[in-house]
Design an enzyme around this catalytic site. Structure first.
Site, PDB file in Angstrom:
ATOM      1  N   ASP A  18       0.872  -1.180   0.000  1.00 23.47           N
ATOM      2  CA  ASP A  18       0.000   0.000   0.000  1.00 23.47           C
ATOM      3  C   ASP A  18       0.901   1.220   0.000  1.00 23.47           C
ATOM      4  OD1 ASP A  18      -1.849   2.094   0.487  1.00 23.47           O
ATOM      5  OD2 ASP A  18      -3.189   0.683   1.505  1.00 23.47           O
ATOM      6  N   ARG A  29     -12.304   3.639  10.844  1.00 23.51           N
ATOM      7  CA  ARG A  29     -12.898   2.606  10.001  1.00 23.51           C
ATOM      8  C   ARG A  29     -12.008   1.367   9.876  1.00 23.51           C
ATOM      9  NH1 ARG A  29     -12.711   6.865   5.203  1.00 23.51           N
ATOM     10  NH2 ARG A  29     -10.679   6.505   4.303  1.00 23.51           N
ATOM     11  N   LYS A  42       0.778   2.966   5.549  1.00 19.70           N
ATOM     12  CA  LYS A  42      -0.241   2.020   6.000  1.00 19.70           C
ATOM     13  C   LYS A  42       0.294   0.600   6.034  1.00 19.70           C
ATOM     14  CE  LYS A  42      -4.385   4.507   4.474  1.00 19.70           C
ATOM     15  NZ  LYS A  42      -5.560   4.480   3.578  1.00 19.70           N
ATOM     16  N   ASP A 104      -8.846  -0.289  -4.258  1.00 20.26           N
ATOM     17  CA  ASP A 104      -9.852   0.771  -4.274  1.00 20.26           C
ATOM     18  C   ASP A 104     -10.116   1.319  -5.673  1.00 20.26           C
ATOM     19  OD1 ASP A 104      -7.535   2.117  -4.796  1.00 20.26           O
ATOM     20  OD2 ASP A 104      -7.487   3.256  -2.929  1.00 20.26           O
ATOM     21  N   ASN A 105      -9.655   0.636  -6.718  1.00 19.70           N
ATOM     22  CA  ASN A 105      -9.936   1.120  -8.068  1.00 19.70           C
ATOM     23  C   ASN A 105      -9.942  -0.031  -9.055  1.00 19.70           C
ATOM     24  OD1 ASN A 105      -7.074   1.335  -9.741  1.00 19.70           O
ATOM     25  ND2 ASN A 105      -6.810   1.497  -7.514  1.00 19.70           N
ATOM     26  N   CYS A 160      -5.051   6.157  -2.435  1.00 18.19           N
ATOM     27  CA  CYS A 160      -3.673   6.602  -2.218  1.00 18.19           C
ATOM     28  C   CYS A 160      -3.429   7.958  -2.874  1.00 18.19           C
ATOM     29  CB  CYS A 160      -2.693   5.565  -2.747  1.00 18.19           C
ATOM     30  SG  CYS A 160      -2.917   5.129  -4.471  1.00 18.19           S
TER      31      CYS A 160
END
Length: 560
Positions: A18, A29, A42, A104-105, A160
Site C-alpha cells: 500500500d 474505520r 499504511k 480501491d480502483n 492513495c
C-alpha cells in the site's frame, strides 16, 4: 489473517503493499492504526500491528503501487533475490498460492486479475461502498474472472492518490468529507458515550480490540476537556485545526519529500500528476480562511451542545481569538494529561450535550457544505488545484459514500471463510465456494456459486473448446525462431495463426505480405520481442505472447 494463523509456517509469507500514508480520518474505520501512526505508511503499520497479534506471522510490506506500469523497487531489509524484493515480476507471481484483493480502483483490480489468470492463481476479490459489500471467488480453470464482467465507470480515484497527492478538486472534496465525519460525527459520539458511561465505555473499546476506535475516543474526550466549552474556545480550536491541516502537515510532507527529491529510478518525485504542495499560514484578511474558521467553530459548538451564536457574538469571539493569535500564535496541544475523574466527568456532563452531525448537503442552514467547501478549497490551494464554488462542491460531495467499518468487517469475514475452504480443500471444486453480496441497510445477504468460465468453440483444439484460463506453454529453447513458433502453434491448434503479438505490438501477421516480414521470420523470438519493444528482456523471464487464430468455419479471427 494473523489470528487465523496464515503464513506462520516455515514456507509461509504474506506480501502486503500500500503506497498510501495514514490520515486521521482512517482511524475510525479499521482496527490496526493509532493516532501516533498518522503520517506513516499504511503497509508498514499494518504489518507491525499484525506481527504484534501473532509473533509467528511472516509478513513483508511494500510501499509500491499495483499496476502494469509500476516501477520495480526494493524493500529495505529484504534479500534482493527473494520474490517481490525487485518488484511484482513473474518470479513474484509464481511464488504465490493465493491473492487477496482489497483494492480501491478498477484499474488495479483488473491488473491483479489478469496476473492471476496468467499464472493460474486463485483470487479472492472484494469491495465495499457504504453499507454495500461484495465478494467474488476466482478459481483457476473453473470460474469466470473479475475481468469477465465489466464494472461501471468509477466515480472516484484511488485512495492513495486522494489522501497523499491530490491533483483534482474531487480529491480535496473527499478529504474534506472524511474530515467532517471524523471531527463532527465520530468524535462527538465518542464524547457522548464517555459522558454517559465513563471509563467503562473506553474499557469496552479497548477490550474489543479496536485500538483505532479507542484512541479516537480518548483523543475526543481529551480535546473536549482541555478548555472550557465556549464559543471562543471553539474558534481557537478551529484556528488550531487550520494551522495543523493546511500549514504544519504540508511542511512536514515537504520535509519528507523536499522539492529536489528523486525516486529510486532517479526521476523527479514532484512531477506529472504529483503536485508539490505549498503551506498556507492563516491570514485573517483572506475570505476563505475566515470562512473555514467560522464554519468549523460553528459545527464544533453545535456538536458540544452549546447554544447557537448570532453574527455579532461570532464576530466578537472571532476578534478575541484573532487577537490572541497575533500575540501568541497557534499552539496545538499534543500532550494530554490524565482524563477527568468521575466527579469532573459529572460536572462536565452538565455543561455539555454532545450531538453527532449527520451530513446533509441540501440544508444550507446547517453549515455542512460551508465547512466542506472551505476545507476543500483550502486543501486545493495547498496543491495548486483550481477551487470549486459551493454549488459544484455540493454536486461532487453528494456522490461520495463514506466507508463503514461494519461493512468492511462483514466482507473480511466472508473472505476469510472462502480462504479456509481453499486451505482445507485438496482439489478445487467451484460448488464448495460462494460469492456474496450484502447490504446492511436493508438488510440483505445473498450468496451464489461462482460463475463458471465461459467456453469458446475451437474445433481444431484438443477438447474442442477453450476458456480465459487456456494457454499454450512453449519450451523449445531460446533459439526458437519466429517462423518455427508460428508453425508450432498452427500444428498444436489446428488452425491458421492470423496474428502474434507482444504487449499490443504485432510480431507476425498473416495479412502482411511475406516479403515485408521475411527478414524477421528466421530471427529468434526473444530478439524479435526486444526489437519490437525496445527493451531488454530479463534473463529469467518467460515471454508472454498473444495469438489470434483464423476460424475457417465461422470466417473470423479468434483471440486464443
Amino acid at each position: 489473517l494473523a489470528q487465523m494463523g496464515v503464513a506462520c509456517g516455515a514456507g509461509g509469507l504474506i506480501h502486503l503493499t500500500d503506497m498510501d500514508s495514514i490520515e486521521r480520518s482512517n482511524l475510525n474505520r479499521q482496527f490496526l492504526f493509532r493516532p501516533t501512526d498518522v503520517g506513516r505508511l499504511k503497509s508498514e503499520c499494518a504489518a507491525a500491528a499484525c506481527a504484534e497479534l501473532n509473533p509467528a506471522l511472516r509478513i513483508r510490506h511494500y510501499a509500491r503501487r499495483v499496476g502494469a506500469d509500476a516501477a520495480p523497487s526494493g524493500v529495505v531489509g529484504d534479500d534482493e533475490h527473494e520474490p517481490g524484493a525487485r518488484g511484482f515480476d513473474e518470479r513474484f507471481w509464481h511464488s504465490l498460492d493465493v491473492t487477496i484483493n482489497a483494492l480501491d480502483n478498477v484499474e488495479a483490480r483488473m491488473y491483479v486479475d489478469s496476473q492471476c489468470v496468467l499464472h493460474g492463481l486463485p483470487l479472492l476479490e472484494s469491495g465495499t461502498s457504504g453499507t454495500k459489500g461484495n465478494t467474488q471467488v476466482v478459481l483457476p480453470n473453473l470460474t469466470a474472472s473479475y475481468g469477465s464482467s465489466v464494472d461501471p465507470p468509477e466515480p472516484a480515484v484511488p485512495v492513495c492518490t486522494l489522501k497523499s497527492f491530490p491533483y483534482q478538486i474531487e480529491h480535496t472534496l473527499q478529504w474534506a468529507r472524511d474530515t467532517f465525519e471524523g471531527e463532527f460525527a465520530h468524535a462527538p459520539e465518542s464524547l457522548r458515550n464517555w459522558l454517559e458511561h465513563g471509563d467503562a465505555f473506553l474499557a469496552s473499546l479497548r477490550d474489543e480490540g479496536g485500538s483505532g476506535a479507542y484512541e479516537v475516543a480518548v483523543e475526543a474526550v481529551a480535546v473536549a476537556t482541555l478548555t472550557p466549552p465556549t464559543l471562543r474556545s471553539c474558534l481557537q480550536w478551529a484556528l488550531e485545526r487550520f494551522s495543523d491541516w493546511f500549514d504544519r502537515s504540508i511542511r512536514a510532507l515537504l520535509e519528507q519529500y523536499p522539492p529536489e527529491h528523486k525516486t529510486d529510478e532517479g526521476a523527479r518525485f514532484w512531477a506529472g500528476s504529483r503536485r508539490m504542495p505549498t503551506p498556507t499560514p492563516f491570514d485573517p484578511q483572506k475570505r476563505t480562511h475566515t470562512e473555514f474558521v467560522r464554519a468549523a467553530a460553528t459545527l464544533r459548538a453545535r456538536t458540544l451542545g452549546l447554544p447557537p451564536a448570532d453574527a455579532a457574538a461570532m464576530d466578537a469571539a472571532l476578534g478575541d481569538a484573532l487577537q490572541t493569535l497575533r500575540k501568541m500564535g497557534v499552539a496545538v496541544a499534543r500532550t494530554r494529561g490524565p482524563l477527568p475523574d468521575a466527579a469532573a466527568r459529572r460536572r462536565l456532563a452538565q455543561q455539555l450535550s454532545p450531538c453527532a452531525e449527520s451530513f446533509e448537503k441540501d440544508d444550507d442552514a446547517n453549515g455542512h457544505m460551508a465547512f466542506i467547501t472551505a476545507t476543500s478549497n483550502l486543501r486545493a490551494a495547498n496543491y495548486g488545484i483550481p477551487p470549486a464554488d459551493a454549488h459544484r462542491s455540493k454536486l461532487i460531495a453528494g456522490r461520495i459514500v463514506p466507508a463503514i467499518a461494519t461493512t468492511t468487517a462483514a466482507v473480511v469475514g466472508l473472505i476469510a471463510i472462502e480462504l479456509l475452504k481453499l486451505a482445507c480443500g485438496r482439489t478445487l471444486d467451484a460448488e464448495r465456494f460462494r460469492n456474496a453480496f450484502l447490504n446492511l441497510a436493508l438488510p440483505l445477504f445473498a450468496f451464489s456459486e461462482p460463475e463458471p468460465a465461459e467456453e469458446h468453440s475451437m474445433p481444431g483444439l484438443a477438447g474442442g473448446t477453450y476458456t480465459l484460463w487456456s494457454k499454450i506453454e512453449v519450451d523449445e529453447g531460446a533459439s526458437l525462431t519466429l517462423r518455427e513458433l508460428v508453425d508450432l502453434l498452427e500444428g498444436r491448434l489446428g488452425a491458421e495463426v492470423s496474428m502474434l503479438s507482444y504487449a499490443g505490438m504485432a510480431l507476425y501477421s498473416s495479412v502482411v505480405p511475406p516479403k515485408m516480414q521475411q527478414a524477421w521470420l528466421p530471427v529468434g523470438v526473444e530478439q524479435v520481442v526486444e526489437a519490437a519493444s525496445g527493451k531488454k528482456l530479463p534473463s529469467s523471464s518467460a515471454v508472454q505472447l498473444q495469438v489470434s487464430l483464423y476460424d475457417e468455419e465461422n470466417d473470423e479471427d479468434v483471440d486464443a
